[in-house]
Design a protein around this motif. Structure first.
Motif, PDB file in Angstrom:
ATOM      1  N   GLU A 204       0.924  -1.427   0.001  1.00 56.13           N
ATOM      2  CA  GLU A 204       0.049   0.103  -0.170  1.00 56.13           C
ATOM      3  C   GLU A 204       0.722   1.148   0.034  1.00 56.13           C
ATOM      4  O   GLU A 204       0.468   2.257  -0.709  1.00 56.13           O
ATOM      5  N   THR A 205       2.221   1.091   0.753  1.00 57.37           N
ATOM      6  CA  THR A 205       2.861   2.250   0.637  1.00 57.37           C
ATOM      7  C   THR A 205       3.575   2.582  -0.605  1.00 57.37           C
ATOM      8  O   THR A 205       3.724   3.795  -1.098  1.00 57.37           O
ATOM      9  N   VAL A 207       2.108   1.782  -3.498  1.00 59.93           N
ATOM     10  CA  VAL A 207       0.892   2.382  -4.502  1.00 59.93           C
ATOM     11  C   VAL A 207       0.956   4.043  -3.981  1.00 59.93           C
ATOM     12  O   VAL A 207       0.739   4.744  -4.967  1.00 59.93           O
ATOM     13  N   LYS A 208       0.848   4.034  -2.841  1.00 59.91           N
ATOM     14  CA  LYS A 208       0.702   5.668  -2.401  1.00 59.91           C
ATOM     15  C   LYS A 208       1.914   6.543  -3.177  1.00 59.91           C
ATOM     16  O   LYS A 208       1.591   7.587  -3.580  1.00 59.91           O
ATOM     17  N   ALA A 209       3.026   6.028  -2.845  1.00 64.15           N
ATOM     18  CA  ALA A 209       4.165   6.609  -3.316  1.00 64.15           C
ATOM     19  C   ALA A 209       4.106   6.738  -4.924  1.00 64.15           C
ATOM     20  O   ALA A 209       4.681   8.079  -5.411  1.00 64.15           O
ATOM     21  N   GLU A 211       1.585   7.151  -6.730  1.00 60.07           N
ATOM     22  CA  GLU A 211       0.616   8.190  -6.922  1.00 60.07           C
ATOM     23  C   GLU A 211       1.103   9.553  -6.768  1.00 60.07           C
ATOM     24  O   GLU A 211       0.843  10.498  -7.484  1.00 60.07           O
ATOM     25  N   ASP A 212       1.887   9.625  -5.627  1.00 57.45           N
ATOM     26  CA  ASP A 212       2.470  10.856  -5.219  1.00 57.45           C
ATOM     27  C   ASP A 212       3.799  11.469  -6.256  1.00 57.45           C
ATOM     28  O   ASP A 212       3.868  12.598  -6.274  1.00 57.45           O
ATOM     29  N   CYS A 302      10.852   6.924  -6.353  1.00 64.65           N
ATOM     30  CA  CYS A 302      10.167   8.219  -6.146  1.00 64.65           C
ATOM     31  C   CYS A 302      10.932   9.390  -6.720  1.00 64.65           C
ATOM     32  O   CYS A 302      10.465  10.292  -7.263  1.00 64.65           O
TER      33      CYS A 302
END
Length: 509
Positions: A204-205, A207-209, A211-212, A302
């Motif tokens: 989940e982390t 996936v969020k990264a 998106e960001d 990232c």
């Protein structure tokens, strides 16, 4: 923290804390001019009495009892002008951050000083900004409000004198801030307790990264992992109630060259009990950090994506827990792998290489990686050999190693290459399977790396063992106690060098 570049003519009264740098053995009068007449008299006394000489790392600070700015003065020694480099700048900035926090400073301005001609200003501002971000880091999200103290320092201003430098300085600041933030993400992931960084939460982390920061993420569940034939990976994770996840992160920065793909493979053991070959109790608490390699790959993606590098990168993490139950895999088991090789399990605490074997094979065979770097907290032997300051590296290509060595020199993250002679490969031969998962007590870091190498075909490959560098027992310079984020910036600079070389551009060491 907000980091800005400000012209000298616009900085009067800007910050409550002035940082004035001095070279050793050079006339200090120009630097003293930045202090103002009243303050200059006090500092001149320190210089005349040789209480402050500008030696590298020397620092003096004092408060001024008045309402207007500046209220604090920090003098910092740069050492010899021809010896200053980016890593020294990072360490000096960490001293400035630490001293500013002691003074409860809210805003700092770093006054300009002469850089020698072969020290690019953008490299300087990048080093300043990434160090400022990293040095101010702390992990205290689980402390109660009574114990938590937010840093007063909110702003760091880099003062410049010449307008022609402004664009380069700003570019360096942007790159440095993003690298600092990416490193902090990896630190946060590594520092999380294992109940809050399970394989599912790690997925989940990521996936969020994505998106960001701007990259695609695909998560494979256990059924899809099984369909790929990743028996080695699943064997490690099958004892835990927290089920495995396979994390795939894709960044397509050079669609005109689809044949060039950098594959990054991170170890993602979110907690390592040792399995049936259980670890001693004293070794357990730190094992929440056994996913630091995976965290570094997430952090590197990232930075690569946010800064829009001209390269294609695929990062993969085989995330699972190495736990104990009646379902656990055992010493002497024979298990399969995605490659088809059979593996004799000698030690269930040599689990990371099993997950990396399937992950590395996947990134080569299914994602067409043309170069592969795996990064992992793999062996205690790396810590014994090189301590906590240097990452152990094994490679099958001299030219690829030299590229990574260049990236390391830019990031300031030290690496050291270990040999990969055929005699070490002999230690992994099994009497009853294709390969065994340990080569015995000798050359542990090398044989662990060469186990992974046997699954990547003939692809140029680097192995980075961050067992010693991913976790710090105490704070030093811009490295905090706990998770360090080791490898994020080196992996980024590998991708950047490859990106720039594809455009026939040069890079700065």
């Amino acid at each position: 923290m907000d980091i800005r570049v400000v012209n000298l003519r616009d900085c009067d009264g800007l910050s409550d804390t002035r940082v004035v740098p001095f070279y050793e053995g050079i006339d200090l009068s120009e630097s003293l001019d930045y202090l103002g007449l009243n303050i200059e008299a006090m500092v001149s006394h320190l210089v005349r009495e040789e209480k402050f000489t500008g030696k590298y790392g020397e620092i003096e600070s004092f408060r001024i009892p008045r309402e207007k700015n500046p209220k604090n003065i920090i003098l910092i020694g740069l050492g010899k002008e021809d010896e200053l480099d980016c890593e020294k700048v990072r360490k000096l900035v960490s001293k400035i951050i630490n001293e500013s926090q002691k003074l409860d400073a809210k805003s700092v301005k770093l006054f300009p000083f002469h850089l020698r001609s072969n020290f690019p200003v953008e490299d300087f501002s990048k080093a300043v900004s990434e160090a400022a971000i990293m040095a101010a880091y702390k992990f205290d999200k689980y402390k109660t409000d009574e114990d938590k103290k937010d840093s007063s320092l909110k702003e760091f201003n880099i003062i410049y004198k010449y307008d022609e430098n402004i664009e380069k300085l700003n570019l360096g600041v942007i790159e440095g801030m993003i690298l600092g933030e990416a490193t902090i993400l990896a630190r946060d992931m590594t520092n999380e307790p294992p109940n809050n960084m399970t394989p599912e939460i790690m997925a989940e982390t990521a996936v969020k990264a994505g998106e960001d920061f701007g990259f695609d993420v695909e998560i494979l569940d256990e059924q899809k992992i099984q369909s790929l034939g990743m028996e080695a990976f699943l064997s490690v994770g099958k004892a835990s109630d927290n089920r495995p996840k396979f994390i795939i992160m894709r960044y397509s920065g050079n669609k005109d060259n689809s044949e060039e793909v950098l594959g990054l493979v991170g170890k993602g053991i979110t907690f390592d009990s040792g399995g049936l070959c259980i670890k001693p109790a004293a070794s357990m608490p730190e094992m929440k950090s056994d996913m630091a390699g995976g965290a570094s790959v997430v952090g590197a993606l990232c930075a690569i994506a946010k800064l829009g590098l001209n390269i294609n990168v695929v990062g993969v993490v085989a995330a699972c827990e190495n736990s104990i139950s009646g379902k656990a895999y055992r010493p002497s088991d024979i298990i399969g792998s995605m490659s088809g090789k059979t593996i004799e399990v000698i030690n269930t605490d040599a689990e990371g290489r099993l997950t990396l074997a399937d992950a590395a094979y996947y990134v080569v065979s299914n994602e067409n990686a043309s170069k592969v770097i795996d990064i992992a907290t793999l062996t205690g032997a790396a810590l014994v050999a090189l301590g906590t300051s240097t990452t152990a590296v094994v490679s099958n290509r001299d030219d690829f190693y030299r590229l990574v060595e260049d990236a390391s020199s830019i990031s300031g993250e030290k690496i050291w290459r270990l040999p990969a002679f055929d005699e070490y490969r002999e230690l992994l031969k099994s009497d009853i399977a294709d390969i065994k998962n340990t080569g015995g007590k000798n050359a542990g870091t090398i044989t662990a790396a060469l186990f992974i190498e046997s699954f990547i075909k003939d692809t140029p490959w680097i192995h980075m063992d961050i067992a010693g560098t991913s976790w710090a027992e105490k704070k030093s310079d811009y490295i905090p106690k706990g998770g360090t984020g080791a490898g994020v910036r080196t992996l980024y600079h590998v991708a950047k060098i490859m990106s720039l070389s594809s455009k026939n551009k040069v890079y700065h060491k």
